[in-house]
Design a protein around this motif. Structure first.
Motif, PDB file in Angstrom:
ATOM      1  N   GLU A 154      46.771 -50.621 -27.640  1.00 35.60           N
ATOM      2  CA  GLU A 154      45.336 -50.396 -27.828  1.00 35.60           C
ATOM      3  C   GLU A 154      44.525 -51.460 -27.110  1.00 35.60           C
ATOM      4  OE1 GLU A 154      42.034 -49.677 -31.308  1.00 35.60           O
ATOM      5  OE2 GLU A 154      44.115 -49.114 -31.685  1.00 35.60           O
ATOM      6  N   CYS A 209      40.701 -50.902 -35.084  1.00 35.82           N
ATOM      7  CA  CYS A 209      41.794 -50.133 -34.468  1.00 35.82           C
ATOM      8  C   CYS A 209      41.593 -48.640 -34.704  1.00 35.82           C
ATOM      9  CB  CYS A 209      43.141 -50.542 -35.051  1.00 35.82           C
ATOM     10  SG  CYS A 209      43.692 -52.137 -34.493  1.00 35.82           S
ATOM     11  N   ASP A 210      41.905 -47.857 -33.677  1.00 31.00           N
ATOM     12  CA  ASP A 210      41.824 -46.406 -33.810  1.00 31.00           C
ATOM     13  C   ASP A 210      43.082 -45.718 -33.292  1.00 31.00           C
ATOM     14  OD1 ASP A 210      41.614 -46.517 -31.047  1.00 31.00           O
ATOM     15  OD2 ASP A 210      39.655 -45.558 -30.946  1.00 31.00           O
ATOM     16  N   GLY A 211      44.165 -46.489 -33.138  1.00 35.69           N
ATOM     17  CA  GLY A 211      45.411 -45.893 -32.660  1.00 35.69           C
ATOM     18  C   GLY A 211      45.276 -45.267 -31.294  1.00 35.69           C
ATOM     19  N   LYS A 218      43.544 -41.953 -31.817  1.00 35.33           N
ATOM     20  CA  LYS A 218      44.219 -40.995 -32.696  1.00 35.33           C
ATOM     21  C   LYS A 218      43.511 -40.806 -34.034  1.00 35.33           C
ATOM     22  CE  LYS A 218      48.736 -41.903 -30.711  1.00 35.33           C
ATOM     23  NZ  LYS A 218      49.989 -42.597 -30.898  1.00 35.33           N
ATOM     24  N   TYR A 219      42.719 -41.786 -34.463  1.00 39.56           N
ATOM     25  CA  TYR A 219      42.006 -41.684 -35.739  1.00 39.56           C
ATOM     26  C   TYR A 219      40.740 -42.534 -35.690  1.00 39.56           C
ATOM     27  CZ  TYR A 219      44.770 -45.955 -36.454  1.00 39.56           C
ATOM     28  OH  TYR A 219      45.367 -47.182 -36.299  1.00 39.56           O
ATOM     29  N   GLU A 220      39.886 -42.346 -36.662  1.00 36.90           N
ATOM     30  CA  GLU A 220      38.643 -43.107 -36.747  1.00 36.90           C
ATOM     31  C   GLU A 220      38.932 -44.527 -37.226  1.00 36.90           C
ATOM     32  OE1 GLU A 220      35.308 -42.442 -36.067  1.00 36.90           O
ATOM     33  OE2 GLU A 220      36.175 -40.719 -35.031  1.00 36.90           O
ATOM     34  N   PRO A 221      38.343 -45.520 -36.580  1.00 30.48           N
ATOM     35  CA  PRO A 221      38.537 -46.889 -37.069  1.00 30.48           C
ATOM     36  C   PRO A 221      37.817 -47.088 -38.402  1.00 30.48           C
ATOM     37  CG  PRO A 221      36.923 -46.869 -35.312  1.00 30.48           C
ATOM     38  CD  PRO A 221      37.469 -45.469 -35.414  1.00 30.48           C
ATOM     39  N   LYS A 222      38.284 -48.053 -39.174  1.00 26.11           N
ATOM     40  CA  LYS A 222      37.628 -48.373 -40.445  1.00 26.11           C
ATOM     41  C   LYS A 222      36.237 -48.944 -40.206  1.00 26.11           C
ATOM     42  CE  LYS A 222      41.937 -49.231 -42.856  1.00 26.11           C
ATOM     43  NZ  LYS A 222      42.831 -50.228 -43.452  1.00 26.11           N
ATOM     44  N   GLN A 251      33.184 -49.189 -37.248  1.00 24.72           N
ATOM     45  CA  GLN A 251      32.688 -48.759 -35.943  1.00 24.72           C
ATOM     46  C   GLN A 251      32.298 -49.979 -35.113  1.00 24.72           C
ATOM     47  OE1 GLN A 251      32.723 -45.663 -34.620  1.00 24.72           O
ATOM     48  NE2 GLN A 251      33.841 -45.126 -36.485  1.00 24.72           N
ATOM     49  N   ASP A 257      52.041 -51.211 -30.763  1.00 27.85           N
ATOM     50  CA  ASP A 257      50.904 -50.310 -30.903  1.00 27.85           C
ATOM     51  C   ASP A 257      49.582 -51.061 -30.749  1.00 27.85           C
ATOM     52  OD1 ASP A 257      52.650 -48.207 -31.286  1.00 27.85           O
ATOM     53  OD2 ASP A 257      52.417 -48.192 -33.480  1.00 27.85           O
TER      54      ASP A 257
END
Length: 137
Positions: A86, A115-117, A120-124, A126, A82
């Motif tokens: 990315e 990482c944002d998958g 798929k999701y917001e990274p911790k 920016q 994964d």
């Protein structure tokens, strides 16, 4: 091969040369032998990808490839795959001009918080510029 470091971290590579990186991969293979797979691709014999019916991995002998045949590696290790997927996305975004070299560097140095998958999701954390953030809304 030197004895394994007490804590093996693939992300702790600062100041390492190529032989030390290979040793890390050797130890990954030692501790998780089914995770790492290496193979040599075959030179593509024709012009079109569908000219070959087998499932071998091929490469084209052109200016986009190195002077020597590449060596391929894949991991049977879900979370690592994964992360690598990315990374491919970020490299493609850089090549296409979708992100800048500074953004790409920011993504790498703050990884894994960036990482944002693959969207798929917001990274911790920016890492993209404000200009990009505003254009997406």
């Amino acid at each position: 091969m030197a004895p394994p470091p007490q804590n093996i971290h693939l992300y702790d590579t600062a100041g390492r040369d190529a032989s030390e990186m290979i040793e890390l991969l050797f130890w990954l293979d030692e501790f998780n032998p089914s995770a790492l797979h290496l193979f040599l691709p075959r030179k593509f014999p024709g012009e079109k990808c569908n000219e070959v019916a087998d499932t071998s991995v091929y490469y084209h002998d052109n200016d986009s490839w190195p002077a020597h045949a590449p060596v391929c590696m894949w991991f049977d290790y879900g979370v690592l795959n994964d992360f690598l997927k990315e990374w491919v996305v970020r490299m493609d975004e850089l090549k296409s001009g979708e992100i800048t070299k500074d953004e790409y560097f920011e993504w790498k140095i703050n990884w894994p918080q960036t990482c944002d998958g693959c969207g798929k999701y917001e990274p911790k954390k920016q890492w993209r510029s404000v200009k990009f953030e505003l254009s997406e809304t």
